[in-house]
Design an enzyme around this catalytic site. Structure first.
Site, short mmCIF file in Angstrom:
data_model
loop_
_atom_site.label_atom_id
_atom_site.label_comp_id
_atom_site.label_asym_id
_atom_site.label_seq_id
_atom_site.Cartn_x
_atom_site.Cartn_y
_atom_site.Cartn_z
N TYR A 1 56.68 58.48 34.63
CA TYR A 1 57.71 59.23 35.34
C TYR A 1 57.82 60.63 34.74
O TYR A 1 57.60 60.83 33.53
CB TYR A 1 59.09 58.58 35.16
CG TYR A 1 59.33 57.32 35.95
CD1 TYR A 1 59.71 57.37 37.28
CD2 TYR A 1 59.21 56.07 35.35
CE1 TYR A 1 59.97 56.21 38.00
CE2 TYR A 1 59.46 54.90 36.05
CZ TYR A 1 59.84 54.98 37.38
OH TYR A 1 60.09 53.83 38.08
N TYR B 1 54.02 50.20 34.10
CA TYR B 1 54.31 50.98 32.88
C TYR B 1 54.99 50.11 31.83
O TYR B 1 55.64 49.12 32.16
CB TYR B 1 55.15 52.22 33.20
CG TYR B 1 56.50 51.98 33.83
CD1 TYR B 1 57.62 51.63 33.07
CD2 TYR B 1 56.67 52.15 35.20
CE1 TYR B 1 58.85 51.44 33.66
CE2 TYR B 1 57.91 51.96 35.80
CZ TYR B 1 59.00 51.61 35.02
OH TYR B 1 60.21 51.42 35.60
N ARG C 1 56.38 46.66 33.22
CA ARG C 1 56.99 46.47 34.54
C ARG C 1 55.91 46.37 35.61
O ARG C 1 54.98 47.17 35.63
CB ARG C 1 57.88 47.68 34.92
CG ARG C 1 59.09 47.98 34.08
CD ARG C 1 60.29 47.05 34.24
NE ARG C 1 60.34 46.17 35.37
CZ ARG C 1 60.87 46.46 36.58
NH1 ARG C 1 61.40 47.62 36.79
NH2 ARG C 1 60.90 45.55 37.54
N HIS D 1 56.24 49.30 41.09
CA HIS D 1 57.38 49.21 42.01
C HIS D 1 57.79 50.60 42.46
O HIS D 1 57.50 51.60 41.81
CB HIS D 1 58.57 48.52 41.33
CG HIS D 1 59.03 49.21 40.08
ND1 HIS D 1 58.44 48.99 38.86
CD2 HIS D 1 59.98 50.16 39.88
CE1 HIS D 1 59.02 49.77 37.95
NE2 HIS D 1 59.96 50.49 38.55
N HIS E 1 61.41 52.50 43.55
CA HIS E 1 62.86 52.39 43.64
C HIS E 1 63.31 52.92 45.01
O HIS E 1 62.84 53.98 45.46
CB HIS E 1 63.54 53.21 42.54
CG HIS E 1 63.21 52.73 41.16
ND1 HIS E 1 64.01 51.84 40.47
CD2 HIS E 1 62.18 53.02 40.33
CE1 HIS E 1 63.48 51.60 39.28
NE2 HIS E 1 62.36 52.31 39.16
FE FE2 Z 1 60.93 52.11 37.54
#
Ligand code: FE2
Length: 266
Positions: free
Chosen positions: A132, A171, A181, A184, A186
């Protein structure tokens, strides 16, 4: 537990320990359902395998406020406020982002299957390397100068939304040793006011990280978990260009999409 040179306490819990906790919790849930308990569409808010949920889950009932008062300053979104280009996350910079180009489309529906029109749908996601653009995300995967990872659109008269983006990467996170994780995206659906906003996550079919992820597994009911997984739809794929996924968001009823409690999510 161990302490780093910065004085930060880190966990040394293993994936096997987390997975055993998830299995025990789900077995207890299924036993309660078998004994007559009602199936849950919601996640456990204090789910021990999801370590930080123990510290930050709500411990008191929600405080009721007068919505007419709090929503006086709320936004109202119209088609002039959201440009069509904002739904294509691959066009926000001078060059093309790296990764697997994809589209995701679906409908926002109410509990009776009726389309929910003119809804502001927002997405945010990691890049194809699982990174991110955020100061708290410092894991050693590259940023992509051609990818910000945020977009938005309004649903049309049939409740349809559509985004073009790059498939996000998995990640790591700090819940336990070797915690990852599943990939995905969001999603946020705004309703007509800030106080109606709901936030959730869309996953990709066949991800091997599903059984290991305490956030995904904090939803005790398998059917509710499955409804967070998009469907690969070959008719949505574009020749020589991109893969296509379909995912509907259902706001209420027995087929409702799971939504995060405020302040959670990774
Ligand atoms: Fe996330």
């Amino acid at each position: 537990m161990a302490t780093t040179c910065e004085g930060v306490v880190v966990t040394e819990t293993t994936q096997a320990e987390i997975s055993a906790e998830i299995s025990a919790s789900h077995a207890g849930y299924e036993a309660r359902v078998a004994a007559g308990a009602v199936r849950l569409d919601a996640p456990f808010l204090d789910f021990p395998p999801y370590r930080s949920s123990l510290l930050r889950h709500p411990t008191k009932n929600p405080k009721l406020v007068d919505p007419e008062t709090i929503e006086l300053a709320s936004p109202a979104f119209g088609h002039r406020d959201v440009a069509a280009a904002e739904s294509d996350l691959t066009l926000q910079h001078a060059g093309e982002p790296l990764g697997e180009r994809m589209s995701v489309t679906g409908r926002v529906l109410d509990g009776e299957g009726r389309p929910v029109r003119n809804q502001l749908v927002e997405i945010w996601q990691a890049n194809s390397s699982g990174r991110y653009i955020h100061q708290r995300d410092q894991h050693p995967a590259p940023l992509d100068p051609n990818f910000t990872g945020a977009g938005r659109c309004l649903t049309d008269d049939d409740g349809n939304y559509r985004f073009v983006t790059i498939k996000p990467g998995a990640y790591p996170w700090k819940n336990h040793t070797n915690a990852w994780r599943p990939a995905h995206i969001h999603f946020s659906v705004f309703g007509t006011a800030f106080t109606q906003r709901i936030v959730t996550q869309m996953y990709f079919p066949g991800d091997p990280l599903f059984p290991l992820d305490p956030i995904y597994q904090s939803i005790p009911d398998a059917g509710a978990r499955d409804r967070l997984i998009a469907t690969y739809d070959h008719d949505l794929s574009s020749p020589e260009w991109s893969l296509g996924y379909r995912w509907d968001i259902v706001l209420t009823g027995s087929r409702a999409t799971w939504f995060e409690p405020e302040g959670s999510g990774a």
